[in-house]
Design a protein around this motif. Sequence first.
Motif, PDB file in Angstrom:
ATOM      1  N   ASP C 105     -37.905  35.122 121.408  1.00 16.91           N
ATOM      2  CA  ASP C 105     -38.882  34.252 120.722  1.00 16.91           C
ATOM      3  C   ASP C 105     -40.219  34.972 120.536  1.00 16.91           C
ATOM      4  OD1 ASP C 105     -39.779  34.545 123.176  1.00 16.91           O
ATOM      5  OD2 ASP C 105     -40.307  32.450 123.554  1.00 16.91           O
ATOM      6  N   THR C 111     -35.034  39.812 115.408  1.00 20.58           N
ATOM      7  CA  THR C 111     -33.987  39.129 116.180  1.00 20.58           C
ATOM      8  C   THR C 111     -32.623  39.759 115.921  1.00 20.58           C
ATOM      9  OG1 THR C 111     -33.884  37.638 114.353  1.00 20.58           O
ATOM     10  CG2 THR C 111     -35.089  36.898 116.300  1.00 20.58           C
ATOM     11  N   SER C 112     -32.289  40.080 114.679  1.00 21.35           N
ATOM     12  CA  SER C 112     -30.962  40.734 114.526  1.00 21.35           C
ATOM     13  C   SER C 112     -31.110  41.891 113.565  1.00 21.35           C
ATOM     14  CB  SER C 112     -29.953  39.723 113.987  1.00 21.35           C
ATOM     15  OG  SER C 112     -29.991  39.733 112.591  1.00 21.35           O
ATOM     16  N   LYS C 115     -29.436  42.614 109.886  1.00 20.19           N
ATOM     17  CA  LYS C 115     -29.891  42.144 108.565  1.00 20.19           C
ATOM     18  C   LYS C 115     -30.565  43.262 107.798  1.00 20.19           C
ATOM     19  CE  LYS C 115     -30.933  37.326 109.513  1.00 20.19           C
ATOM     20  NZ  LYS C 115     -32.040  36.556 110.157  1.00 20.19           N
ATOM     21  N   TYR C 116     -31.115  44.226 108.545  1.00 20.00           N
ATOM     22  CA  TYR C 116     -31.969  45.194 107.809  1.00 20.00           C
ATOM     23  C   TYR C 116     -31.237  46.505 107.586  1.00 20.00           C
ATOM     24  CZ  TYR C 116     -34.882  41.536 109.480  1.00 20.00           C
ATOM     25  OH  TYR C 116     -35.381  40.314 109.768  1.00 20.00           O
ATOM     26  N   HIS C 161     -29.309  43.148  98.909  1.00 22.28           N
ATOM     27  CA  HIS C 161     -29.516  42.123  99.960  1.00 22.28           C
ATOM     28  C   HIS C 161     -30.339  42.707 101.108  1.00 22.28           C
ATOM     29  CE1 HIS C 161     -28.782  39.112 102.964  1.00 22.28           C
ATOM     30  NE2 HIS C 161     -28.292  40.045 103.759  1.00 22.28           N
ATOM     31  N   GLN C 168     -38.743  41.020 102.914  1.00 16.29           N
ATOM     32  CA  GLN C 168     -39.149  39.706 103.444  1.00 16.29           C
ATOM     33  C   GLN C 168     -39.919  39.901 104.742  1.00 16.29           C
ATOM     34  OE1 GLN C 168     -37.062  37.743 106.015  1.00 16.29           O
ATOM     35  NE2 GLN C 168     -38.529  36.017 105.881  1.00 16.29           N
ATOM     36  N   ILE C 169     -39.511  40.854 105.551  1.00 13.25           N
ATOM     37  CA  ILE C 169     -40.209  41.067 106.829  1.00 13.25           C
ATOM     38  C   ILE C 169     -41.421  41.972 106.627  1.00 13.25           C
ATOM     39  CG2 ILE C 169     -39.992  42.205 109.085  1.00 13.25           C
ATOM     40  CD1 ILE C 169     -38.657  39.537 108.950  1.00 13.25           C
TER      41      ILE C 169
ATOM     42  N   ARG D 139     -49.074  40.729 110.277  1.00  2.16           N
ATOM     43  CA  ARG D 139     -49.084  39.645 109.268  1.00  2.16           C
ATOM     44  C   ARG D 139     -50.131  38.609 109.676  1.00  2.16           C
ATOM     45  NH1 ARG D 139     -44.183  40.671 110.639  1.00  2.16           N
ATOM     46  NH2 ARG D 139     -43.943  38.851 111.958  1.00  2.16           N
ATOM     47  N   TYR D 141     -51.188  34.802 110.563  1.00  2.11           N
ATOM     48  CA  TYR D 141     -50.479  33.638 111.116  1.00  2.11           C
ATOM     49  C   TYR D 141     -51.313  32.399 110.847  1.00  2.11           C
ATOM     50  CZ  TYR D 141     -47.696  37.042 113.672  1.00  2.11           C
ATOM     51  OH  TYR D 141     -46.872  38.080 113.989  1.00  2.11           O
ATOM     52  N   THR D 152     -43.067  29.085 119.067  1.00  6.29           N
ATOM     53  CA  THR D 152     -42.466  30.424 118.815  1.00  6.29           C
ATOM     54  C   THR D 152     -41.072  30.289 118.207  1.00  6.29           C
ATOM     55  OG1 THR D 152     -41.596  30.317 121.029  1.00  6.29           O
ATOM     56  CG2 THR D 152     -43.689  31.507 120.718  1.00  6.29           C
ATOM     57  N   ASN D 153     -40.259  29.422 118.754  1.00  2.70           N
ATOM     58  CA  ASN D 153     -38.872  29.394 118.233  1.00  2.70           C
ATOM     59  C   ASN D 153     -38.875  29.089 116.747  1.00  2.70           C
ATOM     60  OD1 ASN D 153     -37.581  30.056 120.529  1.00  2.70           O
ATOM     61  ND2 ASN D 153     -37.766  27.988 121.383  1.00  2.70           N
ATOM     62  N   TYR D 155     -41.186  29.590 114.652  1.00  7.50           N
ATOM     63  CA  TYR D 155     -41.741  30.727 113.883  1.00  7.50           C
ATOM     64  C   TYR D 155     -40.671  31.792 113.701  1.00  7.50           C
ATOM     65  CZ  TYR D 155     -44.588  34.652 112.472  1.00  7.50           C
ATOM     66  OH  TYR D 155     -45.102  35.706 111.789  1.00  7.50           O
ATOM     67  N   VAL D 156     -40.026  32.141 114.839  1.00  8.01           N
ATOM     68  CA  VAL D 156     -38.979  33.178 114.762  1.00  8.01           C
ATOM     69  C   VAL D 156     -37.890  32.713 113.806  1.00  8.01           C
ATOM     70  CG1 VAL D 156     -37.095  34.176 116.066  1.00  8.01           C
ATOM     71  CG2 VAL D 156     -39.406  34.162 117.031  1.00  8.01           C
ATOM     72  N   ASN D 158     -38.101  30.816 111.170  1.00  7.88           N
ATOM     73  CA  ASN D 158     -38.261  30.970 109.716  1.00  7.88           C
ATOM     74  C   ASN D 158     -38.766  32.342 109.300  1.00  7.88           C
ATOM     75  OD1 ASN D 158     -41.012  30.772 110.289  1.00  7.88           O
ATOM     76  ND2 ASN D 158     -40.837  28.535 110.290  1.00  7.88           N
ATOM     77  N   THR D 159     -39.244  33.199 110.261  1.00 10.16           N
ATOM     78  CA  THR D 159     -39.555  34.553 109.767  1.00 10.16           C
ATOM     79  C   THR D 159     -38.317  35.455 109.876  1.00 10.16           C
ATOM     80  OG1 THR D 159     -40.451  34.818 111.960  1.00 10.16           O
ATOM     81  CG2 THR D 159     -42.040  34.802 110.153  1.00 10.16           C
ATOM     82  N   PHE D 160     -37.731  35.483 111.086  1.00  8.85           N
ATOM     83  CA  PHE D 160     -36.619  36.445 111.212  1.00  8.85           C
ATOM     84  C   PHE D 160     -35.295  35.807 110.861  1.00  8.85           C
ATOM     85  CE2 PHE D 160     -39.462  39.429 112.624  1.00  8.85           C
ATOM     86  CZ  PHE D 160     -40.233  38.954 113.669  1.00  8.85           C
ATOM     87  N   GLY D 161     -35.298  34.505 110.607  1.00 12.20           N
ATOM     88  CA  GLY D 161     -34.044  33.897 110.173  1.00 12.20           C
ATOM     89  C   GLY D 161     -33.144  33.599 111.367  1.00 12.20           C
ATOM     90  N   LYS D 162     -32.116  32.750 111.115  1.00 15.47           N
ATOM     91  CA  LYS D 162     -31.241  32.286 112.211  1.00 15.47           C
ATOM     92  C   LYS D 162     -30.341  33.454 112.605  1.00 15.47           C
ATOM     93  CE  LYS D 162     -27.934  29.375 111.363  1.00 15.47           C
ATOM     94  NZ  LYS D 162     -27.002  30.329 112.068  1.00 15.47           N
ATOM     95  N   VAL D 163     -30.136  33.616 113.870  1.00 19.19           N
ATOM     96  CA  VAL D 163     -29.242  34.696 114.322  1.00 19.19           C
ATOM     97  C   VAL D 163     -27.816  34.303 113.937  1.00 19.19           C
ATOM     98  CG1 VAL D 163     -28.313  35.870 116.329  1.00 19.19           C
ATOM     99  CG2 VAL D 163     -30.760  35.271 116.237  1.00 19.19           C
ATOM    100  N   PRO D 164     -27.123  35.108 113.159  1.00 16.88           N
ATOM    101  CA  PRO D 164     -25.743  34.734 112.739  1.00 16.88           C
ATOM    102  C   PRO D 164     -24.837  34.641 113.965  1.00 16.88           C
ATOM    103  CG  PRO D 164     -26.261  37.013 112.063  1.00 16.88           C
ATOM    104  CD  PRO D 164     -27.507  36.452 112.642  1.00 16.88           C
ATOM    105  N   ARG D 169     -20.490  36.562 112.036  1.00 16.72           N
ATOM    106  CA  ARG D 169     -20.463  38.055 112.011  1.00 16.72           C
ATOM    107  C   ARG D 169     -19.053  38.522 111.693  1.00 16.72           C
ATOM    108  NH1 ARG D 169     -24.993  40.615 115.007  1.00 16.72           N
ATOM    109  NH2 ARG D 169     -26.281  38.910 115.778  1.00 16.72           N
ATOM    110  N   LYS D 174     -23.358  37.658 105.257  1.00 10.85           N
ATOM    111  CA  LYS D 174     -24.717  38.153 105.580  1.00 10.85           C
ATOM    112  C   LYS D 174     -25.594  36.958 105.831  1.00 10.85           C
ATOM    113  CE  LYS D 174     -23.153  42.053 105.173  1.00 10.85           C
ATOM    114  NZ  LYS D 174     -21.909  41.293 105.126  1.00 10.85           N
TER     115      LYS D 174
END
Lengths: 489, 311, 184, 174, 618
Positions: C105, C111-112, C115-116, C161, C168-169, D139, D141, D152-153, D155-156, D158-164, D169, D174
């Motif tokens: 967090d 986080t993953s 993606k990149y 993609h 985006q980041i 960036r 904030y 934080t959760n 924020y993470v 919507n910035t880094f997206g949901k962990v698949p 996977r 993607k």
Amino acid sequence: MVNPILLIVVPLGLAFALPIVNLISKKIIKYIPVLAFLFNLILSLLLIPKVLEQTIIVKIGGFHPPFGINLFVGPVGILFSTLIALAGFLVSIYALSYIKEGPKEKYHILYLLLLTGATGVVLTGDMFNLFVFFEILCISSYALVAYLGNKAGIESSIKYLIQGSVGSSLLLLGIGLLYGQLGTLNMADIANQINSISSPSIFVPMIFIITGLGIEAAIFPLNAWLPDAHSSAPSSISAILSGIAIEVGLYAVIRVIFTIFNASSFLMFFVFLGVLTLLIGEMSAFSQKNIKRMLAYSSIGQIGLIMFAISLNTQLGISAGFFQMISHTLGKGLLFLSVGFLIYKTGSMKISSFEGIGKKMPITSLLFTIGAFSIVGLPPFAGFASKFMIIKAALTTGQLLFTVLIGVILLGTVIEGAYFFKVIQSIYFKGTTDIIKRDEAPLIALISMSIFVLLIIFIGVYPDFIARILNSAASEFINRIDYIRSVLG
Amino acid sequence: MNIIALFVSPLIALIAGMFFLGLSRKISARIQWRYGPPIYQPVIDVIRSFSQKSITHGKFFDFGIILSLSSSFVLILFLPIGKLCALTSGGLIAFLYLMLMGPFGIALSGAAAANPNSSIGISRKFLLALAYEVPLLLVLLTVMTHYHTISLVEIVNIQANSGWAFGSWALILPGIAYLLILPAILGMRPFEVVGAAQEISSGPIAEFGGKHLAFYTLQHALHVFVGIALFVDIFLGGWTFFGLLNPLAGTVWAVIFGIIIFLLKMTLVLFIGLFVNAVYPRFRIEQAMQYLWKWPTLISFVGLIIVVLTK
Amino acid sequence: MDRNQIGKWLKNPGKMANKYSFHVVYFCTGCGIIEVPPSITTRWDAERFGIIPVATPRQANLFLITGYVSTKTLAAIIRTYEQMPEPKYTVAFGSCPINGGMYYDSYNTITSLDKYIPVDGYIAGCMPRPEAIFIGVTHLWKLIDMDKADGYKRYREDYVHYRANQEQILGELDWPPLFSKENL
Amino acid sequence: MINELKQKLLANFNDVQVNIPEDNRMTVNTKKESLLSLVSYLKNMGYNHFAMLSCVDWIDDKEFELIYIISAYPQDDEHYQDKEKKNILLKTRISRVKAKFITIISIFENAEPYEREIHEMFGIHFEGHPRLTPLMLERDYKIPPFRKDFDTNKYVENTFGKVPSIKERKEGKK
Amino acid sequence: MSLELLLIIAFSGAFLTYLSGKISSQLRDGVAVLISLGLVAIVSFLYNVQTETVFYQGFFGISLILRMNSLAWFFAIAIVSFTALCIIYSLSYMKDCERSNYYYFMMLLINASMLTIVLAGDLVTFFVAWEIMSWSTFLLISYNRNGALQAGIKYIVLSLIGSMCMLVGILSIYTSFGTVNIADVANHLTPSSVGYKLFLLIIFSITFGIKNAIMPLHTWLPDAYAESPSPFSAVLSGMLTRMGVFGFLLIMYVIVGMKTTLHLGRGFLSFNTILCWLGAITIVIPTFIAMLQNDAKKLLAWHGIGQGGYMIVGIAFGTSLGAAGGIFHTLNHATYIVLLFLSVGAIEYSTNGLRDLNSLGGLFKKMPIAFFGGLLGISGLIGVPLTNGFVSKWLIYKTLILGNAPFLAFAALLGTWGTVLSVYKFLHNLFLGQLPEEHKEIKKAPLTMQIPIVILSFTIILFGILPGLPLKVINSIIVAAGFQALDINIWGVTSETGTLNMLNIFAAIAVFGAIFWGIFKVARKSTPVDQYDNYAAGAAVPKNKYHYTVEYYAPFYRMGKPFLKDIFDMFYNRIAEAIGSICDSVRKIYTGYVGSYVMYIVLFIASLIFVQLTWSIF
């Protein structure tokens, strides 16, 4: 057969007729010197072939030589008179457009007198007559040096006057002593009796006469007047002074040493004096800021070179000396004339004021460059031919001393080359680069200067043209017995 | 004989070169107490590089590396390997100049890659070359003046009948000097100033990718082979071994055994270089130049004076 | 370890050579890099498998992402990855590249990573020991054998993609896209 | 030694509570107005080392608490032991809404980066600070990250997206 | 086709160009190119013509002669062709410069005077043409105003000293033998004393040493090359400075004769060993000084001096191989130094005047032809095989090594490695590496600039692969000079002590080049990449700051800087200042007071009389 006396009489007559002509009309007086020297030039050119076969002795007033005054018109005499006439003619053409303000008629009278004095010194065979013409020459040059009337002109002419008068008095003293001992004034007669009397009593008058003449001939310790006189005189006059007056003085010194006193051992001292004059002249010209002083010092240098050549005391040496005189007259005359208009247009004599003048006055600067190249002795010009002959003469003597002296002289030429090329650089390669309107010297001046250039290139390319007259002139000095026999009969 | 040599000697040189590279990595590993890669690891690296899709900074970037590899192969032709010597035109002087062509090609393409790491690497390579060239030239001049010839083949033949140069007391000093500068010529550890991976990220080859890297490895292998072969030819008498091969003279076997003896001698010399390489840390470029201009130059200079005086 | 089977070499030298000569990009991205030096020196000696650390990405074909990836390091990782020649493999250490790990967090940790840039394999362990690295390498061999280690192909096929995610980041990227239309 | 300082403080400043939890550590709570004068007073007393500035977000009573930690280097350092090092914690409270405070750069030059970090992470504006530009974050904030109300959760998310998830996977979506 | 006509065309051509320039610049360009190409045609027709004509008697009765033999033809064809190339080049280089009529006039005048030097049959024509060349070069060096004036003065003073020495030499010959014709002088000179021959050799080698910039006399060269306009500095470095080599050939082989020059002086101190050692020093020191230069043309100038050393060593060593190597190196050096100056000029033209090595780079993308010329030029300068530099250097090295002069050979080889380093810095800083932003939209060099560069590069390669062509002419020269001939074939020199066969080197390189080019093409295609997609440890490549040029060999600079100062230049400057101060003190004699002047006169008389009375030497 035209009588050579006319060479002196005509300019003298015209000189005195000039004030009368001046009353009639002011404009034509400046053409009279041109006519006079044109006549002289034609006459002496006509006389050259006759003189080369047989020297002409002119007895004035019908008296035989030991008693009356006689003119001795030998190859040397005619050579110098042609040179004087030529230079005088060209400078008088130049003066048509150069002398605009100031007492013009006095200028022309003195100019005529100066050159008649010079012709007289060259042609005379009598000691006292030599002194008289010598006086005419000096006095008119004192006056002409002060012609511009500014402070520098007057101050330098006074200095010149003082030294000149010391010289003339010494000359008169020497002639008097000689006359007291030998009772005769005729050069040939003196030369005939010279070896009968003991040496110290001869040596003192000789020294006096040589010093007296030497001052005018700008030999080293005696030439202190030259830088001031030449730099403050009007350019046409400094051209005549550098071109004619010094050479005539030197001719007189040589005539005295060779023909009258036959003091050939004295010449070795003259060799060193010549080299010393050259070095002093070149060195003091090296860091000059004023263009005319630089040219004056360079004249001293050239005189030193001529003295060295003549005092080699060989046929080749003396003819090389005379050749150097001719090329110096032409080269230095051209330089002074072209500098005259450069100064006239830029208004100051400083070399720094000449920057970029090459664009404004291309032809005059081109003439200046050719004159400089000839004086330094670069190939296609007359200076090179004369320097070539001098070095050849020095090396034919074969003595190591002369080779070493030649080395020293060439070092002097390198210094001379250095400062002349600096001036050429500042003329062409400094100053503004934008196109400016041409503002040339007047046409008449350009004509006279380009005649100088033609002569320089012609003699430089084809030196044999005057070789014959130079050899006969040299032989006249070498065998003085013919001189005596031809005069005394 | 020479026509066959035209094909055979490049092949031998290539195989031997790759073998030497593998051997050097193996021995350095062994000295550091680890197993080290298999001997044929460089071959695998080359195949892997060829299979990769490299980048190029323009046609001149490729031209440089092609020029360097082809001139290294041409260099091999001038080298007497055993009895074989393909080309003899120009002798040792032409050989010296061709030795220069390899690094020059890499320098051209390295600079075309517009990367300061490679520019610094190249300037160090030339400085190092200038540094070891001084003693090398003295050594070669001593040899040439001693045998009064400029052709390598003749030097080898003279040694064939009059014993190794390294043996003759006149040429001991140049031999020692050559050994002292051998690590510098081969670009081994104490003088690995040019391809210093940590400081200037492997110097001139910073931008060399797939096939460019393969070409460079081949060129490096040949360069190592040439550096050692030159020493063996000049000082250890090429294919001769105290007259061992005299009975077989003239037959094909003599040629083959000659080559084998030649390669054995080379491995021996390589070991000397490797032992130094495995132990020494890397010099700074000034230290390398000062060292190379001090001892090896002194020794080779004294050698030259001796040869000149005694001739 | 089928390095010495000539048959495989002759059939497919490119793949075999890729397997047995990994040149690793010596670029420390996270806390795991401390494990790499012991693995390449005397005790564990990666060189016996042909693995050598290499200074420039141009000469490398294996990229180790050793630990968490902050946004700033991501820019450098992407640029280095794009500078590597084509058959290239990426192996990530620990859980942070998978789902952000204990920095799940954190406001500036990715986080993953997948993606990149495409990741071919992960090695478990917060930070895996050298033996684990070697096991990972052997697994990578298998993947290469099965043509499953096709990260670079995935990167090329849907580069658009990946690029979008990166932008985006990191906002506007200051290096041109690696694959424009014509050199796909 | 620390007790006389306590007495002196109490004498000079009226609205100051001073207590000494351990032998050479002292906490001082003051109003935000008198903080500057207190800091300069302490500096003249020889406490010339500004250790750090930190901040606590008391979200429920809507206040930030700024903590200035100042300490002194002992004069004669031959027999200096670590435990003798005396620290003073100056605490003050400012309101959380449009939080702003005065900068102490005039007294302690090296407070500049600390104030920038607090500004970046908590959004407190320090008047008179020469450059309040972002120090570490790339960036911008909406809510400064260190504030309690920064989720934080989310924020993470919507910035880094949901962990698949593993399933995703597997299909390689993607 | 008589020789006088050739010279008349050359000299009148110069004046014609100047006059036509007054009318229109296109006409002038046309006339200039026409005349220079015409001269090339005429001289090429005169191949192995052996004539001798007296063209003028007027100068003191000395018969001035023009003669054409293989040596004269070799230099003449080189002079005329390089000047033609440089004039074609300067059509666009000088398009909008002021005073271009004067520039073309001077270029053709220098061309004509160099031709006369080479064709001169007697020493006086030789000297006259030498002088005309010197002062016209002076006028052209100081063409670029401010910086060039100092360079011009330094040049003219040194060359004046040289010409004065030569004048004394010529006249001592003329006076002792009565003739100036080179052929007569040669056989007159054999019986004369060794001392006199040594004197002549020294005097003449001072002149030719100054012109060819041998070590102690080289100080004028770097400024003169750097300051003069590029096409002229190409001609200056290509052929004009090599008139010194022609002079050495003339004096050592033709006038004094090859056999005598070899044994002049005792053992080690013989004339040509000293000359060889001077040449060797001239090879080594300037090449390492060249490494420190930051101005492209200064760097090339220092190499001009260095390469001049090779020629001197080749010629002075005295074997037929050495002489052939020296003469061939003169031609080769001329080709690639002209090429390098032209390519630097092309850069100067398109970056309007910028030639500082530290602020350029990456131009090979924008100016391929100039780069191609530069690359071939420097490979010629180093002597990379397949270029003509290699063949001539090979000949020189072989003579030195087999002539058991190993230390000379060491100096020469060291010079080559110094060249490699400094010349690579030249190529790297100018052409390779990162292209700075401000030079992004540089335009290519115009066509008239590219033609000479391409022609010269082609000749470098042609003479490199087939050295037989020029070597045949050189062979006839050294045979005429009295050496025994080398057996030359089309692709090299064959002799029992080591043959040189350029063809099989070329074949080997071509074959292997083709093979590996093929392999390179077959392997996976590589993707082209921009100069900013570069490895920078993961960071972005900064613009304009990512090109390593300043102090390219920094470690060597720190070690070599104190030793690599031009001590002779400083020494000569001190002498010049000393002379200047002496001149000032001498001028003080003319104090300006009349009293002191009159005192001089009286002292003069008194001293003379005193001397006469006491020692009576008069």
